[in-house]
Design an enzyme around this catalytic site. Structure first.
Site, PDB file in Angstrom:
ATOM      1  N   MET A   1       0.942 -29.925  27.555  1.00 30.46           N
ATOM      2  CA  MET A   1       1.480 -31.252  27.866  1.00 30.46           C
ATOM      3  C   MET A   1       0.472 -32.325  27.503  1.00 30.46           C
ATOM      4  O   MET A   1      -0.726 -32.170  27.764  1.00 30.46           O
ATOM      5  CB  MET A   1       1.811 -31.351  29.356  1.00 30.46           C
ATOM      6  CG  MET A   1       2.716 -30.268  29.879  1.00 30.46           C
ATOM      7  SD  MET A   1       2.983 -30.473  31.654  1.00 30.46           S
ATOM      8  CE  MET A   1       3.761 -28.901  32.057  1.00 30.46           C
TER       9      MET A   1
ATOM     10  N   HIS B   1       4.420 -23.502  24.128  1.00 27.58           N
ATOM     11  CA  HIS B   1       5.481 -24.496  24.318  1.00 27.58           C
ATOM     12  C   HIS B   1       4.854 -25.887  24.280  1.00 27.58           C
ATOM     13  O   HIS B   1       4.184 -26.303  25.213  1.00 27.58           O
ATOM     14  CB  HIS B   1       6.171 -24.240  25.667  1.00 27.58           C
ATOM     15  CG  HIS B   1       7.211 -25.239  26.026  1.00 27.58           C
ATOM     16  ND1 HIS B   1       7.706 -25.336  27.317  1.00 27.58           N
ATOM     17  CD2 HIS B   1       7.860 -26.189  25.294  1.00 27.58           C
ATOM     18  CE1 HIS B   1       8.603 -26.306  27.350  1.00 27.58           C
ATOM     19  NE2 HIS B   1       8.711 -26.841  26.141  1.00 27.58           N
TER      20      HIS B   1
ATOM     21  N   MET C   1      15.589 -25.828  28.166  1.00 26.86           N
ATOM     22  CA  MET C   1      14.966 -26.265  29.417  1.00 26.86           C
ATOM     23  C   MET C   1      16.057 -26.424  30.475  1.00 26.86           C
ATOM     24  O   MET C   1      17.032 -27.159  30.275  1.00 26.86           O
ATOM     25  CB  MET C   1      14.237 -27.588  29.213  1.00 26.86           C
ATOM     26  CG  MET C   1      13.024 -27.518  28.306  1.00 26.86           C
ATOM     27  SD  MET C   1      11.731 -26.411  28.922  1.00 26.86           S
ATOM     28  CE  MET C   1      11.317 -27.177  30.501  1.00 26.86           C
TER      29      MET C   1
ATOM     30  N   PHE D   1       7.089 -30.785  34.816  1.00 29.96           N
ATOM     31  CA  PHE D   1       6.737 -30.535  36.213  1.00 29.96           C
ATOM     32  C   PHE D   1       7.251 -29.174  36.645  1.00 29.96           C
ATOM     33  O   PHE D   1       8.377 -28.793  36.319  1.00 29.96           O
ATOM     34  CB  PHE D   1       7.352 -31.602  37.133  1.00 29.96           C
ATOM     35  CG  PHE D   1       6.818 -32.986  36.898  1.00 29.96           C
ATOM     36  CD1 PHE D   1       5.668 -33.422  37.540  1.00 29.96           C
ATOM     37  CD2 PHE D   1       7.454 -33.851  36.025  1.00 29.96           C
ATOM     38  CE1 PHE D   1       5.168 -34.688  37.326  1.00 29.96           C
ATOM     39  CE2 PHE D   1       6.965 -35.125  35.794  1.00 29.96           C
ATOM     40  CZ  PHE D   1       5.822 -35.542  36.446  1.00 29.96           C
ATOM     41  N   GLY D   2       6.446 -28.449  37.406  1.00 32.50           N
ATOM     42  CA  GLY D   2       6.872 -27.187  37.981  1.00 32.50           C
ATOM     43  C   GLY D   2       7.578 -27.409  39.304  1.00 32.50           C
ATOM     44  O   GLY D   2       7.584 -28.514  39.856  1.00 32.50           O
ATOM     45  N   GLY D   3       8.189 -26.355  39.824  1.00 26.97           N
ATOM     46  CA  GLY D   3       8.783 -26.403  41.159  1.00 26.97           C
ATOM     47  C   GLY D   3      10.105 -27.136  41.249  1.00 26.97           C
ATOM     48  O   GLY D   3      10.557 -27.446  42.357  1.00 26.97           O
TER      49      GLY D   3
ATOM     50  N   GLY E   1      12.643 -22.905  33.723  1.00 27.87           N
ATOM     51  CA  GLY E   1      12.709 -23.883  34.806  1.00 27.87           C
ATOM     52  C   GLY E   1      13.686 -23.549  35.913  1.00 27.87           C
ATOM     53  O   GLY E   1      14.874 -23.347  35.667  1.00 27.87           O
ATOM     54  N   GLY E   2      13.171 -23.463  37.148  1.00 23.80           N
ATOM     55  CA  GLY E   2      14.026 -23.302  38.315  1.00 23.80           C
ATOM     56  C   GLY E   2      14.710 -21.951  38.430  1.00 23.80           C
ATOM     57  O   GLY E   2      15.748 -21.834  39.094  1.00 23.80           O
TER      58      GLY E   2
ATOM     59  N   GLY F   1       7.091 -18.970  36.521  1.00 23.35           N
ATOM     60  CA  GLY F   1       5.682 -19.191  36.826  1.00 23.35           C
ATOM     61  C   GLY F   1       5.279 -18.778  38.221  1.00 23.35           C
ATOM     62  O   GLY F   1       4.741 -17.678  38.438  1.00 23.35           O
TER      63      GLY F   1
END
Length: 217
Positions: free
Chosen positions: A37, A66, A137, A143-145, A176-177, A197
């Protein structure tokens, strides 16, 4: 069908990164997902070329890099030199998509187009003869979480249709998620490679988590 699992290194403990990588390798990870990032394309800054080059010595797992950065073509050669095996770049991050794909493939590496939630995966159809993977995505990048955005399931279905048109040559990766509650949603939509993750790196038994993800349900 056995699904492939790509632990996201962003969730690892970097104070003992060698051990963290070894842990997921022994647990059966298929590849290692490295989120880069730049603080411009996305608000966060993560790690870059020097870190990837250093950890390349720690594992034989394929490096799935990525890129969440603008103007990615400037850096393709350097990421290849650092040890990338596949490189994903965002459709939204540049306008010279074919040039980026060709640069990646000129090094003999896999080229992947990443699609953010606000973009229809239909944009990838015109590149289908050159791509080696599609990354959908399922959260907003950076952002994680986050919770999975269910509207992105349509993008997974579109990506699967594109893959079908190529004789299933292009695998569909999702990021993601994804957890025990949402895993079946993405695999039923057509995902084949699962990026996760925290659930892996924070687990006392990462093999159990990876084995579960590989079942896809």
């Amino acid at each position: 069908m056995k699904y492939k699992v790509a632990p996201s290194l962003l969730a690892a403990d970097f104070s003992c990164i060698n051990e963290e990588i070894s842990k997921v390798e022994k647990a059966g990870a298929d590849l290692l997902h490295l989120d880069v990032m730049d603080g411009v394309f996305v608000n966060n800054i993560s790690f870059g070329i020097p870190v990837i080059k250093t950890i390349r010595k720690c594992t034989k797992l394929p490096f799935d890099v990525h890129l969440m950065i603008i103007d990615p073509i400037k850096y393709i050669d350097q990421f290849v030199d650092a040890g990338a095996d596949s490189i994903s770049f965002h459709y939204e991050a540049c306008s010279n998509h074919e040039e980026v794909i060709d640069r990646i493939k000129s090094h003999g590496k896999k080229a992947c187009l990443a699609i953010s939630p606000e973009t229809s995966a239909e944009v990838a159809r015109k590149f289908k003869d050159k791509l080696d993977m599609l990354l959908i995505m399922t959260v907003r990048p950076g952002f994680g979480g986050q919770k999975l955005i269910e509207s992105t399931l349509e993008n997974i279905k579109i990506a699967k249709d594109i893959s079908r048109e190529t004789g299933y040559r292009i695998p569909v990766q999702v990021d993601g998620g994804i957890n025990r509650e949402t895993l079946h949603l993405v695999t039923e939509a057509g995902a084949e490679i699962i990026v996760v993750g925290n659930a892996i790196f924070s687990s006392d038994n990462p093999k159990e988590v990876i084995d579960y993800l590989k079942e896809g349900k």
